[in-house]
Design an enzyme around this catalytic site. Structure first.
Site, PDB file in Angstrom:
ATOM      1  N   CYS A   1      -9.909 -12.708   5.004  1.00  0.00           N
ATOM      2  CA  CYS A   1     -10.804 -13.109   6.084  1.00  0.00           C
ATOM      3  C   CYS A   1     -10.068 -14.032   7.055  1.00  0.00           C
ATOM      4  O   CYS A   1      -9.262 -14.870   6.649  1.00  0.00           O
ATOM      5  CB  CYS A   1     -12.062 -13.836   5.619  1.00  0.00           C
ATOM      6  SG  CYS A   1     -13.073 -12.894   4.502  1.00  0.00           S
TER       7      CYS A   1
ATOM      8  N   ARG B   1      -5.763 -10.213   8.430  1.00  0.00           N
ATOM      9  CA  ARG B   1      -6.242 -10.887   7.219  1.00  0.00           C
ATOM     10  C   ARG B   1      -7.392 -10.140   6.556  1.00  0.00           C
ATOM     11  O   ARG B   1      -7.716 -10.393   5.392  1.00  0.00           O
ATOM     12  CB  ARG B   1      -6.698 -12.309   7.561  1.00  0.00           C
ATOM     13  CG  ARG B   1      -5.599 -13.191   8.105  1.00  0.00           C
ATOM     14  CD  ARG B   1      -6.144 -14.550   8.415  1.00  0.00           C
ATOM     15  NE  ARG B   1      -6.504 -15.253   7.204  1.00  0.00           N
ATOM     16  CZ  ARG B   1      -5.689 -16.002   6.492  1.00  0.00           C
ATOM     17  NH1 ARG B   1      -4.448 -16.169   6.883  1.00  0.00           N
ATOM     18  NH2 ARG B   1      -6.093 -16.594   5.402  1.00  0.00           N
TER      19      ARG B   1
ATOM     20  N   TRP C   1     -12.766  -9.513   4.969  1.00  0.00           N
ATOM     21  CA  TRP C   1     -12.334  -8.658   3.859  1.00  0.00           C
ATOM     22  C   TRP C   1     -13.393  -8.874   2.780  1.00  0.00           C
ATOM     23  O   TRP C   1     -13.483  -9.957   2.207  1.00  0.00           O
ATOM     24  CB  TRP C   1     -10.949  -9.079   3.366  1.00  0.00           C
ATOM     25  CG  TRP C   1     -10.366  -8.177   2.344  1.00  0.00           C
ATOM     26  CD1 TRP C   1      -9.667  -7.021   2.565  1.00  0.00           C
ATOM     27  CD2 TRP C   1     -10.386  -8.359   0.915  1.00  0.00           C
ATOM     28  NE1 TRP C   1      -9.266  -6.477   1.361  1.00  0.00           N
ATOM     29  CE2 TRP C   1      -9.701  -7.264   0.347  1.00  0.00           C
ATOM     30  CE3 TRP C   1     -10.927  -9.320   0.068  1.00  0.00           C
ATOM     31  CZ2 TRP C   1      -9.531  -7.120  -1.034  1.00  0.00           C
ATOM     32  CZ3 TRP C   1     -10.766  -9.181  -1.303  1.00  0.00           C
ATOM     33  CH2 TRP C   1     -10.074  -8.080  -1.838  1.00  0.00           C
TER      34      TRP C   1
ATOM     35  N   ASN D   1     -14.311 -18.134   4.534  1.00  0.00           N
ATOM     36  CA  ASN D   1     -13.223 -17.409   3.875  1.00  0.00           C
ATOM     37  C   ASN D   1     -13.154 -17.937   2.459  1.00  0.00           C
ATOM     38  O   ASN D   1     -13.100 -19.148   2.263  1.00  0.00           O
ATOM     39  CB  ASN D   1     -11.911 -17.677   4.624  1.00  0.00           C
ATOM     40  CG  ASN D   1     -10.707 -17.106   3.902  1.00  0.00           C
ATOM     41  OD1 ASN D   1     -10.835 -16.145   3.145  1.00  0.00           O
ATOM     42  ND2 ASN D   1      -9.542 -17.683   4.130  1.00  0.00           N
ATOM     43  N   GLY D   2     -13.160 -17.037   1.469  1.00  0.00           N
ATOM     44  CA  GLY D   2     -13.067 -17.485   0.076  1.00  0.00           C
ATOM     45  C   GLY D   2     -14.221 -16.937  -0.738  1.00  0.00           C
ATOM     46  O   GLY D   2     -14.906 -15.999  -0.326  1.00  0.00           O
TER      47      GLY D   2
ATOM     48  N   GLU E   1      10.214  -1.919  -4.805  1.00  0.00           N
ATOM     49  CA  GLU E   1       9.705  -2.291  -3.483  1.00  0.00           C
ATOM     50  C   GLU E   1       9.518  -1.029  -2.616  1.00  0.00           C
ATOM     51  O   GLU E   1       8.524  -0.902  -1.893  1.00  0.00           O
ATOM     52  CB  GLU E   1      10.674  -3.286  -2.824  1.00  0.00           C
ATOM     53  CG  GLU E   1      10.422  -3.602  -1.370  1.00  0.00           C
ATOM     54  CD  GLU E   1       9.075  -4.278  -1.069  1.00  0.00           C
ATOM     55  OE1 GLU E   1       8.336  -4.585  -2.007  1.00  0.00           O
ATOM     56  OE2 GLU E   1       8.769  -4.451   0.125  1.00  0.00           O
TER      57      GLU E   1
ATOM     58  N   LYS F   1       5.906   0.125  -0.997  1.00  0.00           N
ATOM     59  CA  LYS F   1       5.685   0.399   0.431  1.00  0.00           C
ATOM     60  C   LYS F   1       4.990   1.749   0.609  1.00  0.00           C
ATOM     61  O   LYS F   1       4.077   1.888   1.406  1.00  0.00           O
ATOM     62  CB  LYS F   1       7.013   0.419   1.217  1.00  0.00           C
ATOM     63  CG  LYS F   1       7.705  -0.910   1.376  1.00  0.00           C
ATOM     64  CD  LYS F   1       7.083  -1.843   2.390  1.00  0.00           C
ATOM     65  CE  LYS F   1       6.095  -2.772   1.759  1.00  0.00           C
ATOM     66  NZ  LYS F   1       6.526  -4.021   1.225  1.00  0.00           N
TER      67      LYS F   1
ATOM     68  N   GLU G   1       1.235   1.611  -0.643  1.00  0.00           N
ATOM     69  CA  GLU G   1       0.268   0.862   0.164  1.00  0.00           C
ATOM     70  C   GLU G   1       0.089   1.445   1.562  1.00  0.00           C
ATOM     71  O   GLU G   1      -0.975   1.312   2.147  1.00  0.00           O
ATOM     72  CB  GLU G   1       0.582  -0.633   0.210  1.00  0.00           C
ATOM     73  CG  GLU G   1       1.772  -1.035   1.019  1.00  0.00           C
ATOM     74  CD  GLU G   1       1.985  -2.560   1.040  1.00  0.00           C
ATOM     75  OE1 GLU G   1       1.020  -3.313   1.031  1.00  0.00           O
ATOM     76  OE2 GLU G   1       3.154  -2.976   1.076  1.00  0.00           O
TER      77      GLU G   1
ATOM     78  N   HIS H   1      14.560   7.466 -21.223  1.00  0.00           N
ATOM     79  CA  HIS H   1      13.608   6.995 -22.241  1.00  0.00           C
ATOM     80  C   HIS H   1      12.191   7.453 -21.928  1.00  0.00           C
ATOM     81  O   HIS H   1      11.244   6.936 -22.527  1.00  0.00           O
ATOM     82  CB  HIS H   1      13.669   5.465 -22.341  1.00  0.00           C
ATOM     83  CG  HIS H   1      15.013   4.960 -22.762  1.00  0.00           C
ATOM     84  ND1 HIS H   1      15.477   5.074 -24.058  1.00  0.00           N
ATOM     85  CD2 HIS H   1      16.010   4.379 -22.050  1.00  0.00           C
ATOM     86  CE1 HIS H   1      16.703   4.567 -24.121  1.00  0.00           C
ATOM     87  NE2 HIS H   1      17.054   4.142 -22.910  1.00  0.00           N
TER      88      HIS H   1
ATOM     89  N   LYS I   1      -3.729  -8.985   4.531  1.00  0.00           N
ATOM     90  CA  LYS I   1      -2.400  -9.593   4.538  1.00  0.00           C
ATOM     91  C   LYS I   1      -2.287 -10.736   3.540  1.00  0.00           C
ATOM     92  O   LYS I   1      -1.328 -10.814   2.784  1.00  0.00           O
ATOM     93  CB  LYS I   1      -2.098 -10.089   5.962  1.00  0.00           C
ATOM     94  CG  LYS I   1      -0.719 -10.701   6.131  1.00  0.00           C
ATOM     95  CD  LYS I   1       0.348  -9.656   6.010  1.00  0.00           C
ATOM     96  CE  LYS I   1       1.743 -10.216   6.183  1.00  0.00           C
ATOM     97  NZ  LYS I   1       2.760  -9.289   5.648  1.00  0.00           N
TER      98      LYS I   1
HETATM   99  O1  M6R Z   1       1.902 -13.857   1.240  1.00  0.00           O
HETATM  100  P1  M6R Z   1       2.578 -13.504  -0.045  1.00  0.00           P
HETATM  101  O2  M6R Z   1       4.042 -13.303   0.105  1.00  0.00           O
HETATM  102  O3  M6R Z   1       2.246 -14.474  -1.157  1.00  0.00           O
HETATM  103  O4  M6R Z   1       1.939 -12.114  -0.457  1.00  0.00           O
HETATM  104  C1  M6R Z   1       2.252 -11.524  -1.685  1.00  0.00           C
HETATM  105  C2  M6R Z   1       1.778 -10.087  -1.735  1.00  0.00           C
HETATM  106  O5  M6R Z   1       0.378 -10.025  -1.596  1.00  0.00           O
HETATM  107  C3  M6R Z   1       2.412  -9.225  -0.644  1.00  0.00           C
HETATM  108  O6  M6R Z   1       3.801  -9.256  -0.717  1.00  0.00           O
HETATM  109  C4  M6R Z   1       1.927  -7.769  -0.761  1.00  0.00           C
HETATM  110  O7  M6R Z   1       2.386  -7.209  -1.940  1.00  0.00           O
HETATM  111  C5  M6R Z   1       2.383  -6.961   0.449  1.00  0.00           C
HETATM  112  N1  M6R Z   1       1.256  -6.263   1.023  1.00  0.00           N
HETATM  113  C6  M6R Z   1       3.392  -5.941   0.131  1.00  0.00           C
HETATM  114  O8  M6R Z   1       3.814  -5.231   1.257  1.00  0.00           O
END
Ligand code: M6R
Length: 618
Positions: free
Chosen positions: A2, A30, A78, A104-105, A487, A491, A494, A510, A613
């Site tokens: 949010c 956000r 969110w 927010n929260g 990683e 990507k 997501e 394995h 985010k």
């Molecule tokens: O703000 P942060 O680095 O703490 O966020 C951690 C993860 O939520 C963040 O890296 C998330 O995995 C990304 N969407 C990945 O692209």
């Protein structure tokens, strides 16, 4: 999650609605389930809110314009409690409609409070936890006639995480906010002040800001900012200046923020290295303010982080253990917090977070400090909670990262962790100043190499376009290439909503090799041929094994590494680099692949479904 924005000013030519919508546009990363605004007018509070992205709200505002105002609040959501509907969108009003609140929260005791309010005859218009705060605030204000003390009283009754921002129809030119476990910063203007979940909310108007501490209430008017604790006792905020401007938070001609941020990676790494050496060439981390003796005596490092930041930590583990000879554990922050970890005064905890607001990481930082560990935050966001609650902070200088998928922050996090590792190595005597200087010089050469990778990715873009219908992609790596593989898979999951897995290449035999069938795309990150442990040969053998089973092998290998050519369907070239630094190059084609493939599928690259985010809930 949010985004929250608030504005009050004296300039009648500057509309509160424009300021608030501009802030929401920058905060939409956000959360983007719904959005709403409330304005203070001579006739009281007026409000409009819509489910869906901000664009739906702006369309509705064109159809139903709101009256002019110079004080207002806004929210981009969110969803947590209550689905993303118009009714559940923020702001929420208290009984009588005089006070509007955005939040927010998560208010953990909302059910008890709601039952109490309902027993008093209060009607609820939404399924949200937030509405409880709006009704409580209306009730407290009716009793005290003072919005700030009413907010303090409400904050004292709430449990959980909240930033609450309120505007009242009877209190002109005033906004009141409270924060616990959720972010809030104040922006300082001329005859105007702002509130935002982060500085992006008001960066178009001011770069001067104040960070708020935990459990504080702030009241702003166009000419004043006053901060208290939840009991109403005055406290000082911490002023800071933002070192980037509004243009850094715009797309700058790129089709998406993600594309822009991928292209900013050479700068993100270069800027994170800036100013880390003194005139004698010695690595200095003045900003750490941590007793050198304490750092000499640590016997274990635990990295806590989530998602991409955790993969940066996993890359850093290889380097820090190699340079410092200290055991390094990397743990997902949400797992660390709840498993009774073995941590004491001799443990250094490194909390990595781009946003500095990831709730899982915040809770892990608090737990580590309760256990006596020293905590260093590696963070990209000044004024955020994680550096503020840590013993020391090492900032990455990646600039604002807006796209939900993290890219430049990943490279900057690895870079900052490497600088920290080298600093510790020199301090503890496991590497000489000359050896540290050599690695620093290699790191300083990386921005140009990353730029070179970025210039040669047409092949990756083409591949992504023809692979738009692919249903599963595997990623293999070894040593530092393993977290890079994970990683790359993250990507793709997501952004493109494709099943993707990253494996340690040695683990293939394995079990995962059973997944290989003819045509299965597999990215393989190949270590440099001259790395010291013969890993290169082993990874080439892995490529042969999957090639023999019909996989479509897409190999990321150094320029001049021809051993891979006979078994590769595609070879993506990256410049030569020492193995420990190679993740800064190898991950770039994987980011571009995911971004392009998602675009080819017509998906929203910057705002993938179900995500936000900053994950500010546990
Ligand atoms: O703000 P942060 O680095 O703490 O966020 C951690 C993860 O939520 C963040 O890296 C998330 O995995 C990304 N969407 C990945 O692209």
């Amino acid at each position: 999650m949010c985004g929250i924005v608030g504005y009050t000013g004296t300039d009648p030519g500057l509309s509160a609605l424009d300021v608030v919508l501009g802030g929401l546009r920058r905060l939409e990363y956000r959360g983007y389930d719904s959005a709403g605004v409330a304005l203070q007018t001579p006739d009281g509070i007026v409000m409009l809110k819509r489910s869906g992205k901000l664009a739906r709200l702006t369309e509705a505002l064109e159809a139903e314009p709101l009256p002019a105002a110079v004080t207002g609040i806004g929210h981009t959501r969110w969803a947590t409690h209550g689905g993303p509907t118009d009714d559940n969108a923020h702001p929420h009003v208290g009984t009588g409609g005089a006070v509007a609140v955005v939040h927010n929260g998560i208010i953990e005791n909302f059910a008890t409070l709601k039952a109490e309010l309902q027993a008093d005859g209060v009607d609820f218009a939404s399924q949200t936890d937030t509405e409880v705060a709006a009704h409580l605030l209306a009730r407290e204000y009716a009793t005290t006639g003072d919005l700030s003390s009413a907010m303090c009283a409400v904050a004292r009754r709430l449990e959980g995480a909240f930033t609450l921002l309120a505007v009242h129809g009877d209190v002109p030119h005033t906004l009141v906010a409270a924060r616990r476990n959720s972010p809030l910063v104040v922006g300082l203007g001329e005859g105007a002040n702002f509130l935002g979940s982060d500085v992006a909310a008001f960066i178009a108007h001011t770069r001067d800001a104040i960070e708020l501490g935990q459990d504080q209430v702030v009241t702003i008017t166009p000419h004043s900012v006053s901060i208290t604790d939840f009991l109403g006792a005055p406290v000082q905020g911490k002023p800071f200046h933002v070192d980037w401007d509004a243009s850094a938070a715009e797309k700058g001609g790129y089709p998406t923020f993600m594309a822009k941020e991928i292209n900013e990676q050479p700068h993100a790494v270069a800027d994170t290295l800036l100013g880390r050496t003194d005139v004698a060439g010695r690595l200095t981390l003045d900003e750490l303010h941590m007793d050198e003796q304490v750092l000499r005596e640590i016997d274990k490092i635990v990295v806590i982080a989530c998602g991409t930041a955790a993969y940066a930590g996993q890359v850093a583990k290889y380097a820090i253990e190699h340079w410092c000879r200290i055991p390094v554990e990397v743990e997902l922050a949400h797992e660390f917090r709840y498993r009774d970890p073995v941590v004491d005064q001799r443990t250094l905890v490194v909390a990595i977070s781009q946003s500095g607001e990831t709730m899982d990481t915040i809770m892990a930082v608090r737990h580590a400090r309760e256990l006596g560990a020293r905590v260093i935050a590696v963070c990209n966001t000044h004024g955020s909670t994680i550096p503020r609650e840590s013993d020391a902070a090492l900032y990455t200088h990646a600039g604002p990262e807006v796209a939900v998928a993290s890219t430049k922050a990943f490279l900057a996090q690895i870079t900052a962790c490497y600088v920290l590792g080298l600093y510790l190595a020199e301090l503890r005597g496991t590497k000489s100043r000359e050896q540290v200087g050599e690695v620093m010089a290699q790191l300083q050469a990386m921005p140009d190499k990353i730029a070179k990778v970025l210039q040669g990715l047409d092949q990756v873009r083409r591949m992504a376009r023809w692979m738009a219908d692919t249903r599963s992609v595997l990623f293999l790596g070894r040593h530092v290439g393993y977290p890079v593989a994970m990683e790359g898979a993250l990507k793709l999951k997501e952004l493109a909503y494709i099943h993707a897995e990253g494996f340690a290449a040695g683990e293939l035999k394995h079990g995962p090799i059973a997944l290989i069938e003819p045509g299965q795309p597999v990215f393989v990150i190949v270590p440099p041929p001259d790395e010291p442990h013969s890993l290169h040969g082993k990874v080439v053998s892995n490529i042969q094994e999957i090639n023999a089973r019909g996989a479509r092998t897409i190999v990321i290998a150094e320029e001049g590494d021809d051993d891979v050519v006979p078994y590769a369907s595609e070879v993506i070239r990256i410049p030569a680099s020492p193995v420990l630094l190679s993740p800064l190059l190898a991950v770039v084609p994987l980011q571009v692949f995911a971004c392009e493939l998602a675009s080819a599928k017509g998906l929203d690259v910057d705002q993938p479904r179900n995500l936000a985010k900053s994950v500010t809930v546990e």
